[in-house]
Enzyme design. Structure first.
Site, PDB file in Angstrom:
ATOM      1  N   SER A   1     -10.446  -1.172   7.085  1.00 54.69           N
ATOM      2  CA  SER A   1      -9.385  -0.676   5.348  1.00 54.69           C
ATOM      3  C   SER A   1      -9.015  -1.937   4.861  1.00 54.69           C
ATOM      4  CB  SER A   1      -8.361   0.599   5.616  1.00 54.69           C
ATOM      5  OG  SER A   1      -9.064   1.494   5.141  1.00 54.69           O
TER       6      SER A   1
ATOM      7  N   SER B   1      -9.877   1.162   2.965  1.00 53.97           N
ATOM      8  CA  SER B   1      -8.967   2.050   1.872  1.00 53.97           C
ATOM      9  C   SER B   1      -7.922   1.649   1.260  1.00 53.97           C
ATOM     10  CB  SER B   1      -8.328   3.309   2.651  1.00 53.97           C
ATOM     11  OG  SER B   1      -7.750   3.012   3.808  1.00 53.97           O
TER      12      SER B   1
ATOM     13  N   LYS C   1       0.646  -0.640  -0.267  1.00 59.87           N
ATOM     14  CA  LYS C   1       0.250  -0.512   0.006  1.00 59.87           C
ATOM     15  C   LYS C   1       1.031   1.305   0.171  1.00 59.87           C
ATOM     16  CE  LYS C   1      -3.954   1.584   2.182  1.00 59.87           C
ATOM     17  NZ  LYS C   1      -4.996   1.283   3.704  1.00 59.87           N
TER      18      LYS C   1
HETATM   19  N1  GLN Z   1     -13.413   3.724   6.073  1.00 61.97           N
HETATM   20  C1  GLN Z   1     -12.450   4.337   7.129  1.00 61.97           C
HETATM   21  C2  GLN Z   1     -12.621   6.023   7.219  1.00 61.97           C
HETATM   22  O1  GLN Z   1     -12.612   6.192   6.121  1.00 61.97           O
HETATM   23  C3  GLN Z   1     -11.935   3.545   7.657  1.00 61.97           C
HETATM   24  C4  GLN Z   1     -10.546   3.482   6.866  1.00 61.97           C
HETATM   25  C5  GLN Z   1      -9.067   3.116   7.656  1.00 61.97           C
HETATM   26  O2  GLN Z   1      -8.820   1.720   8.029  1.00 61.97           O
HETATM   27  N2  GLN Z   1      -7.745   3.104   7.350  1.00 61.97           N
HETATM   28  O3  GLN Z   1     -12.088   6.134   8.433  1.00 61.97           O
END
Ligand code: GLN
Length: 499
Positions: free
Chosen positions: A184, A160, A85
């Site tokens: 994410s 994400s 990532k």
């Molecule tokens: N979708 C969640 C957010 O936008 C989690 C994101 C994540 O785990 N990095 O905060």
């Protein structure tokens, strides 16, 4: 000449066997994987950057080890195509966090999780797209355009870590790493149909991973089999003096995969199954998985997590507060885009941050800034921390009765680009994953086939007590004997991508 097999579609064990038998070389793995990425990425946009030279250099090392008959010394992931990532530093590559703010940032060092993956013999193929700074559930907030879901290019891969999930689902890599602050890793794993593990907070070092919420962030692998996930965990887990939250972990995560679930007590949470927004096809899959676990010999036990429904509210206080502090370093002086021509520092800060951050990032930063301001802090931040304690206690109580918990990952399967435009609707993607980050437990998504209505991948979530990640992996391995390892998405199967 016969076409090379799709190495990214192979598991670590098959790759090792092929190398030992000299059916192919690590150089072939690197070259053919890069060619496949080149072709597939035009549609998918999973990779932001490929690392040809690093891949070839690493392949040469692995091939030298094969020639010397010393592949074991090469590590658990010898010859395995891997990718990271883009919030993970890898020296000499861009680490953009999919933000204009860091578009030109080149890593001067390597994150521990990345270094350990490469030390274990993985062939680094490149850096993967994500929601900007990991804020989002669809990769639509990436400043460089979204990643597409390999199962249906009109749909999101989740986020994400959407690029990490899509790369594995399309057979472009065997192992990718993502990060999970509220869901994410697990949610994109569920949307793309891959195994996706968020270990217990502290199992994997975050050194060199750009921080979002430091009390919540955790790194973990995407793979197509539970065994590969466990191997990747073995490679990356454990104490790192450079991350004071990392713990000594001396578990072999592959050790109990073949044990089955006989004698295991697995929790189900009735309130989760009745939650508003849970689609019938996802609910049906969780119930089906529960029945399989029962048939395999597990005892199902109903458990109550009375405060879990407050997890979302607590997260959208704690997460933005931590993000606000962590993103303060992107000020155009220490790091990040610098808007030119300003006479004073404040206007340089303002213009650079306004131009460098996208709308979702600005929303989080402004929210965090407000929530931590004098007078407001006591009203929100402090109660959110109290809620955190209650949720942690809920899980601790549940784990007095069970060895792991079965739950949905996401309330629904993947949605179309643009379909979820309201930010709070997007936030609901993580309604079943967030409480696990709040409590710090391990959680993973296991693919269990396609939903009956949308015919898109569905994952079920297995949740472990803290530092008992081997429990969820064991239950997942048992379920995998029923569902099989995750397939490569049909359009990318049989080496179609890259031809
Ligand atoms: N979708 C969640 C957010 O936008 C989690 C994101 C994540 O785990 N990095 O905060």
């Amino acid at each position: 000449m016969a076409a090379s097999p799709a190495f990214g579609a192979m598991g670590a064990r098959a790759i090792r066997a092929g190398l030992v038998a000299k059916e192919f070389s690590a150089r072939e793995i690197a070259e053919s994987s890069l060619a496949r990425i080149d072709a597939a990425n035009k549609d998918l946009h999973a990779f932001l950057e490929t690392t040809e030279q690093l891949a070839l250099d690493q392949a040469a090392k692995v091939d030298a080890a094969v020639a010397a008959g010393e592949l074991d010394a090469c590590g658990l992931l010898a010859g395995v195509p891997v990718a990271f990532k883009d919030n993970m530093n890898l020296e000499g590559t861009h680490t953009t966090c999919s933000s204009k703010m860091l578009e030109n940032y080149v890593s001067p060092f390597t994150a521990t999780c990345v270094a350990r993956t490469i030390e274990a013999g993985g062939i680094p193929l490149g850096k993967l797209n994500m929601d900007e700074f990991a804020f989002g559930s669809s990769t639509e907030t990436s400043a460089f355009g979204p990643t597409k879901n390999p199962w249906d290019l009109s749909r999101v891969p989740g986020g994400s870590s959407g690029g990490s999930a899509a790369a594995v689902a399309a057979g472009l890599a065997t192992v990718t790493l993502g990060s999970d602050t509220g869901g994410s890793i697990r949610q994109p794993g569920s949307f793309c149909g891959t195994v996706a593990v968020k270990p217990t907070y502290g199992v994997v070092s975050r050194y060199g991973v750009v921080a979002f919420g430091s009390s919540l962030d955790q790194v973990g692998p995407f793979t197509r089999s539970v065994e590969d996930a466990a191997l990747a965990m073995n490679a990356i887990a454990g104490r790192d003096v450079l991350d004071c939250t990392s713990q000594d972990v001396s578990v072999d995560f592959t050790a109990n995969l073949a044990e089955g679930v006989r004698g295991m007590r697995i929790g189900v949470v009735p309130a989760f199954m009745e939650a508003q927004g849970l689609t019938p096809e996802v609910k049906a899959k969780v119930e089906e998985a529960a029945e399989h676990l029962r048939a395999l010999g597990a005892e199902l036990v109903e458990v109550d997590l009375p405060n879990a429904q407050a997890a979302m509210s607590a997260y959208y206080v704690l997460g933005p507060c931590e993000a606000f502090s962590n993103l303060a370093r992107f000020d155009s002086v220490r790091y990040g885009y610098c808007d030119p021509g300003h006479a004073d520092l404040n206007s340089q800060y303002e213009a650079s941050r306004a131009a460098g951050f996208g709308p979702e990032t600005r929303r989080r930063v402004m929210l965090g800034s407000y929530l931590l301001s004098a007078g407001v802090y006591d009203k929100y931040y402090y109660p959110a921390q109290q809620v955190r304690t209650l949720i942690t206690q809920d899980y601790a109580r549940a784990y007095e009765q069970v060895d792991c918990i079965l739950a949905p990952v996401s309330p629904r399967t993947s949605f179309k680009f643009g379909e979820v435009s309201d930010p709070t609707d997007m936030y609901l993607s993580d309604m079943f994953t967030i409480s696990i980050n709040i409590a710090g437990n391990g959680g993973m998504s296991l693919p269990v086939g396609l939903g009956a209505d949308t015919h898109l991948p569905v994952g079920v979530q297995l949740i472990s007590p803290a530092f008992k990640d081997e429990n969820m992996l064991r239950a997942a391995a048992a379920l995998e004997t029923v569902y099989g390892p995750a397939p490569v998405a049909p359009a990318y199967a049989d080496g179609k991508a890259g031809e």
